[in-house]
Design an enzyme around this catalytic site. Structure first.
Site, short mmCIF file in Angstrom:
data_model
loop_
_atom_site.label_atom_id
_atom_site.label_comp_id
_atom_site.label_asym_id
_atom_site.label_seq_id
_atom_site.Cartn_x
_atom_site.Cartn_y
_atom_site.Cartn_z
N ASP A 82 -3.73 -5.01 0.33
CA ASP A 82 -2.28 -4.81 0.39
C ASP A 82 -1.71 -5.52 1.62
OD1 ASP A 82 0.10 -3.65 -0.55
OD2 ASP A 82 -0.13 -1.89 0.74
N HIS A 83 -0.61 -6.20 1.45
CA HIS A 83 0.10 -6.90 2.55
C HIS A 83 -0.84 -7.77 3.38
CE1 HIS A 83 4.01 -5.10 1.90
NE2 HIS A 83 3.41 -3.93 1.75
N HIS A 178 9.10 1.34 2.65
CA HIS A 178 7.88 2.11 2.89
C HIS A 178 8.16 3.38 3.69
CE1 HIS A 178 6.55 -2.15 2.41
NE2 HIS A 178 5.60 -1.59 1.69
N GLY A 179 7.48 4.47 3.31
CA GLY A 179 7.54 5.72 4.10
C GLY A 179 8.58 6.70 3.61
N HIS A 208 7.09 -1.63 -4.16
CA HIS A 208 6.47 -1.05 -2.96
C HIS A 208 7.29 0.15 -2.52
CE1 HIS A 208 3.44 -4.10 -1.46
NE2 HIS A 208 3.85 -4.58 -2.62
N GLY A 209 6.69 1.00 -1.67
CA GLY A 209 7.43 2.15 -1.17
C GLY A 209 7.67 3.20 -2.24
N GLY A 210 6.63 3.48 -3.03
CA GLY A 210 6.78 4.45 -4.13
C GLY A 210 7.01 5.88 -3.64
N SER A 211 6.42 6.23 -2.48
CA SER A 211 6.54 7.61 -1.98
C SER A 211 7.98 8.01 -1.76
CB SER A 211 5.81 7.75 -0.63
OG SER A 211 4.45 7.54 -0.81
N ASN A 230 3.33 1.19 -5.74
CA ASN A 230 2.46 1.47 -4.59
C ASN A 230 2.78 2.83 -3.99
OD1 ASN A 230 1.60 -1.13 -4.93
ND2 ASN A 230 2.04 -1.79 -2.84
P1 13P Z 1 4.77 4.29 0.62
O1 13P Z 1 4.00 4.60 1.85
O2 13P Z 1 6.25 4.46 0.82
O3 13P Z 1 4.28 5.01 -0.58
O4 13P Z 1 4.59 2.73 0.32
C1 13P Z 1 3.33 2.26 -0.01
C2 13P Z 1 3.32 0.79 -0.15
O5 13P Z 1 4.25 0.19 -0.64
C3 13P Z 1 2.13 0.08 0.32
O6 13P Z 1 2.29 -1.31 0.25
#
Ligand code: 13P
Length: 287
Positions: A82-83, A178-179, A208-211, A230
């Site tokens: 990832d990244h 993200h986060g 990205h940034g699913g959370s 993600n």
């Molecule tokens: P989150 O930490 O917001 O779930 O994002 C994860 C992510 O996109 C990892 O590349």
């Protein structure tokens, strides 16, 4: 089954569903993710970030753990860097048999991003390794980067990027970051943009940034064309909070039981996301 991310995402793209890409740093998180996917009969992508891989989750060891557990599972499992930002880290993951590499050159101009991504595609495609690229700026939720509308991915850039680089999947900036979002606000996703990018490219698209993004938002993003979601922060936070509670309630608990509990918490969090993504039962497409 250990497979390429392309195999997983091409099926998801063809059949309009999303697949969870779960971030891991150790045995318990890998096993939790694969157990969750196995129970849901879903394909799964295991993600490890360049920083996570360097600081803690040793690339060679994580790769062996993932490939061993994937070999025991009857569902498709891919392993993605990832990244990936540094060529040295990218080649490290490549040498250790990751089945997918993300090259994140989104901080550069579009031209430079294309050039850097092309180099990685040339290396990876020579050995049937999938490549994910990124254009636009995704950033951090805590900094409200999700609201930087002028840095969202432009449809014409996505079309050009796929054509010029031949990447297999593309991470797009459409209103997530993200986060955790400040004050528990949910992101406002630009669904029309996802639809337009999908219509113009018909390729696997990554969120990205699913959370913390909200289940309805994720379901709708998938309906508009997202195929990979993600998830990292929610897994890590649920493990931390779960262990904290366990220590408060049973301070004399032994360490091994704590690790087993952590695996179960990770599994439950990832399993919820798999259900939301629409990939439950889709592993049967691969048999
Ligand atoms: P989150 O930490 O917001 O779930 O994002 C994860 C992510 O996109 C990892 O590349």
């Amino acid at each position: 089954m250990y497979v390429t991310m392309k195999e997983i995402l091409d099926d998801a793209n063809k059949n309009y569903y999303g697949v969870i890409s779960a971030s891991v740093i150790n045995l318990e998180l890998v096993r939790g993710a694969i157990r969750a996917a196995q129970e849901e009969n879903a394909p799964i992508i295991i993600n490890i970030g360049q920083g996570q891989m360097t600081k803690h989750g040793d690339c060679e060891i994580i790769s062996k753990i993932v490939r061993t557990l994937a070999g025991r599972a009857t569902i498709p499992v891919a392993l993605n860097l990832d990244h990936g930002k540094d060529y040295e880290r990218i080649t490290h993951a490549f040498r250790h048999h990751f089945s997918s590499i993300m090259i994140d050159a989104s901080a550069y101009s579009l031209e430079e991003n294309i050039q850097r991504t092309r180099e990685v595609v040339k290396l990876c495609h020579s050995q049937n390794v999938t490549v994910e690229g990124e254009i636009g700026f995704i950033g951090q939720a805590a900094d409200s980067d999700d609201e930087k509308f002028d840095l969202y991915t432009r449809v014409e850039d996505a079309v050009l990027f796929f054509k010029e680089t031949e990447v297999d999947a593309l991470a797009i900036a459409v209103g997530t970051a993200h986060g955790k979002y400040p004050a528990n606000r949910e992101p406002k996703i630009d669904f029309d943009r996802i639809k337009e990018i999908k219509q113009a490219t018909n390729k696997p698209l990554v969120l990205h940034g699913g959370s913390d993004s909200g289940s309805d938002n994720i379901r709708q993003a998938v309906a508009c064309g997202i195929n990979k979601i993600n998830v990292c922060t929610d897994t890590f936070v649920s493990c931390k909070e779960g262990l904290k509670l366990m220590l408060q309630e049973t301070p004399y608990i032994d360490f091994m039981s704590m690790m087993m509990e952590m695996e179960n918490i990770a599994k439950a969090t990832i399993q919820d996301y798999i259900r939301i993504s629409g990939s439950s039962d889709k592993a049967s497409h691969f048999r």
